[in-house]
Every structure is written in structure tokens, then in C-alpha cells.
Scaffold this active site. Structure first.
Site, short mmCIF file in Angstrom:
data_model
loop_
_atom_site.label_atom_id
_atom_site.label_comp_id
_atom_site.label_asym_id
_atom_site.label_seq_id
_atom_site.Cartn_x
_atom_site.Cartn_y
_atom_site.Cartn_z
N GLY A 48 -14.47 -10.12 7.28
CA GLY A 48 -15.82 -9.86 7.93
C GLY A 48 -16.10 -9.76 8.53
O GLY A 48 -18.02 -10.97 8.81
N GLU A 71 -13.99 -5.60 10.54
CA GLU A 71 -15.42 -5.52 9.84
C GLU A 71 -15.38 -3.88 9.07
O GLU A 71 -15.18 -2.97 9.87
CB GLU A 71 -15.85 -6.01 10.98
CG GLU A 71 -17.70 -5.24 11.05
CD GLU A 71 -18.41 -5.91 9.60
OE1 GLU A 71 -18.36 -7.07 9.44
OE2 GLU A 71 -18.91 -4.94 8.80
N ASN A 105 -11.61 -2.11 5.12
CA ASN A 105 -11.64 -3.10 3.94
C ASN A 105 -10.89 -3.71 3.79
O ASN A 105 -9.64 -3.93 3.06
CB ASN A 105 -12.08 -1.36 3.05
CG ASN A 105 -12.89 -2.31 1.67
OD1 ASN A 105 -12.41 -3.74 1.32
ND2 ASN A 105 -12.56 -1.91 0.95
N CYS A 125 -15.64 -16.61 7.19
CA CYS A 125 -17.19 -17.09 7.34
C CYS A 125 -18.37 -16.56 6.73
O CYS A 125 -18.32 -14.95 7.41
CB CYS A 125 -17.61 -17.20 9.30
SG CYS A 125 -15.89 -18.14 10.21
N ASP A 128 -20.54 -12.34 2.36
CA ASP A 128 -21.68 -11.49 1.09
C ASP A 128 -21.54 -11.96 -0.22
O ASP A 128 -20.17 -12.34 -0.58
CB ASP A 128 -21.23 -10.19 1.13
CG ASP A 128 -21.89 -9.28 2.17
OD1 ASP A 128 -22.04 -10.10 3.20
OD2 ASP A 128 -20.97 -8.51 2.03
N GLU A 204 -22.53 -15.56 13.66
CA GLU A 204 -24.47 -15.77 14.06
C GLU A 204 -25.18 -15.60 13.00
O GLU A 204 -26.01 -16.53 12.46
CB GLU A 204 -24.15 -13.98 13.26
CG GLU A 204 -24.48 -13.06 15.15
CD GLU A 204 -22.64 -13.30 15.36
OE1 GLU A 204 -21.87 -13.50 15.43
OE2 GLU A 204 -22.89 -12.90 16.99
N1 SAM Z 1 -18.88 -13.71 9.68
C1 SAM Z 1 -20.16 -13.20 10.46
C2 SAM Z 1 -20.96 -14.16 10.71
O1 SAM Z 1 -20.02 -15.73 9.90
O2 SAM Z 1 -22.09 -14.20 11.36
C3 SAM Z 1 -20.75 -12.13 9.19
C4 SAM Z 1 -21.15 -12.62 7.74
S1 SAM Z 1 -22.15 -10.75 6.86
C5 SAM Z 1 -22.51 -12.09 5.79
C6 SAM Z 1 -20.82 -10.64 6.20
C7 SAM Z 1 -19.97 -9.64 6.93
O3 SAM Z 1 -18.63 -8.85 5.93
C8 SAM Z 1 -20.85 -7.95 7.30
O4 SAM Z 1 -20.44 -7.66 8.27
C9 SAM Z 1 -20.29 -7.56 6.03
O5 SAM Z 1 -20.66 -5.39 6.54
C10 SAM Z 1 -18.84 -7.90 5.84
N2 SAM Z 1 -17.88 -7.14 5.22
C11 SAM Z 1 -18.33 -6.78 3.67
N3 SAM Z 1 -17.60 -7.30 2.86
C12 SAM Z 1 -15.98 -6.43 3.84
C13 SAM Z 1 -14.17 -6.07 3.33
N4 SAM Z 1 -14.64 -6.29 2.29
N5 SAM Z 1 -13.88 -5.57 4.63
C14 SAM Z 1 -14.18 -6.43 5.97
N6 SAM Z 1 -15.91 -6.59 5.96
C15 SAM Z 1 -16.61 -6.89 4.98
#
Ligand code: SAM
Length: 230
Positions: A48, A71, A105, A125, A128, A204
Site C-alpha cells: 500500500g 498499490e 491487491n 505504513c 487504511d 506522505e
Molecule cells: N503507505 C503510504 C504512506 O504511508 O504514505 C500510503 C498510506 S494510505 C493511507 C494507504 C494506501 O494503501 C492507499 O494508497 C491505498 O490505495 C492502499 N491500499 C489499500 N488496500 C490495499 C491493498 N489491498 N493492496 C494494495 N494497496 C492497498
């Protein structure tokens, strides 16, 4: 849904050469129909990865290690990949060759991408939080997924977690503490780990939480050796 997700049938079937061209072996013309091989495997994964702050900060710190962001959002994945291409160009191809991002995913098909014990570090990191109880199954740390992380991580490898949501922090710690393949990394070691600073300051979300003067909960887990067969 899954039918739009691309994933290899096995780690051997994945063609990484377009992601890491500088780490690809030259194939002779007779071999050109075969998959180009990487000179080394991906070892560090950011689950993610969002806009790729961690990847871009870690790449120059670990120049000989291949880093991969996973991602799920297509447009975000593309943004990160384009950012990496631009950074390679700005640095005359000398830096950032070791970083890439793919759309995936992370809750599905992880063993299709990585062999057993292939990885040395996995970063989770600011995942969600999925606050509502009926949404907890969407959390990226769970008993089932932890077994997949344990499969992909080699013994001694580290799973890094950070979040600003205390309830999610407790959830991650509870599930990883309960998993037989992981042990908590002691605080003094956590403090000395360069990657922890990157996770706190270069993601971020980490920057956003700092601007809002929020708390950041960091916990690291080490993949332990499997017990010998009895
Ligand atoms: N890790 C980054 C940071 O710390 O700035 C982004 C955090 S953001 C709150 C969570 C990210 O996880 C989002 O970009 C979302 O699209 C991604 N994400 C959520 N579920 C996911 C999954 N099953 N597989 C891959 N990415 C996922």
C-alpha cells in the site's frame, strides 16, 4: 475486482525486466523469446505504498537492493512509476534503478509474486484503518495475511508497521504477537534502524501526521526460524 488485476501464475512467470532494466541480464538472440532474468530478486516490499515517498527515500539508501511498492489504485501506481522514471532520468540513470511500483491487491496473490523466504523487509505504513468492526476483514494485518508475510519473509527478515491510529496499532500488535513466525524487535534496535526514520519522516502519511502534530506508533517484528520437524 480481480478480473482487472494482473498477476503472474507463479513467481518464476513474472517478468520484472521492464521494471528494473538496469538489473536485467542480457539475453543472447537465441534466448530472446525467453523471459529476461533479473540479476537479483526483489527483497523489499512496501504494501500500500501510496505516492511512493518511502520507496523514493529508501532507494538511494539501499542502492543494491530491489524495492517494490504494491498499490491497489491504478492512477496512484502510474504516478509512482512515472516519478521513478523521472528520477532515473534526472540522475542520468545512476540512481533509482532499484525501485518500482506495480498495481496489486496485497490481500490477494502475494505468493504469486514472491517465493518463500525471498524478502528481507516488508513495510506496512499507515494502512487504511477500517474503523468499523464489519470492515476489520479489510485490514491488511490479519491472521491469514500474516502467514503470507511470514511465507515471503526470510528468517531474520523484518516486518515494519507504523500508524497514527492507536486502535489499529493495537490490532496489528495483537495479531503479529499471536503469530508463531514473528517476534517483536526490541526498542533499542528499532531506534537504531535507519528505515524507521524513513518510515516516520518520508512517507506522505508520516508527513501529514507530523503537520497535524499527531502520534506515530511504530512496531517491528522479526521473522523467526521455523522450528525443526519433530
Ligand atoms: N503507505 C503510504 C504512506 O504511508 O504514505 C500510503 C498510506 S494510505 C493511507 C494507504 C494506501 O494503501 C492507499 O494508497 C491505498 O490505495 C492502499 N491500499 C489499500 N488496500 C490495499 C491493498 N489491498 N493492496 C494494495 N494497496 C492497498
Amino acid at each position: 475486482s480481480d478480473h482487472t488485476l494482473e498477476y503472474p501464475s507463479s513467481p518464476e512467470a513474472m517478468d520484472w525486466s521492464s521494471y528494473y532494466p538496469a538489473f536485467t541480464t542480457d539475453t543472447s538472440p537465441e534466448e530472446s523469446t525467453q523471459l529476461k532474468k533479473l540479476t537479483k530478486d526483489v527483497e523489499v516490499v512496501d504494501i500500500g505504498c501510496g505516492f511512493g515517498g518511502l520507496l523514493v527515500a529508501l532507494a538511494p539508501l539501499l542502492p543494491e537492493t530491489l524495492l517494490l511498492g504494491l498499490e491497489i489504485r491504478t492512477s496512484v501506481t502510474q504516478f509512482v512509476q512515472e516519478k521513478i522514471w523521472a528520477l532515473r532520468e534526472q540522475n542520468e540513470g545512476k540512481l533509482y534503478q532499484n525501485a518500482a511500483c506495480i498495481r496489486a491487491n496485497a490481500m490477494k496473490f502475494l505468493p504469486n509474486f514472491f517465493k518463500k523466504a525471498q524478502l528481507t523487509k516488508i513495510f506496512i505504513c499507515f494502512p487504511d484503518p477500517h474503523f468499523k468492526a464489519r470492515k476489520h476483514k479489510a485490514r491488511i494485518v490479519s491472521t491469514t495475511l500474516n502467514s503470507e508475510y511470514a511465507y515471503a519473509l526470510r528468517p531474520g527478515g523484518i516486518l515494519y508497521t507504523i500508524t497514527d491510529v492507536e486502535a489499529l496499532h493495537r490490532w496489528m500488535v495483537q495479531h503479529l504477537d499471536a503469530h508463531p513466525s514473528f517476534e517483536r524487535v526490541p526498542e533499542d534496535e528499532v531506534e537504531k534502524d535507519e528505515c524507521v526514520k524513513v518510515m516516520q519522516n518520508e512517507t506522505e502519511e508520516g508527513k501529514k501526521v507530523a503537520r497535524n502534530k499527531g502520534q506515530k506508533f511504530v512496531t517491528l517484528f522479526r521473522r523467526i526460524e521455523d522450528p525443526p520437524w519433530e
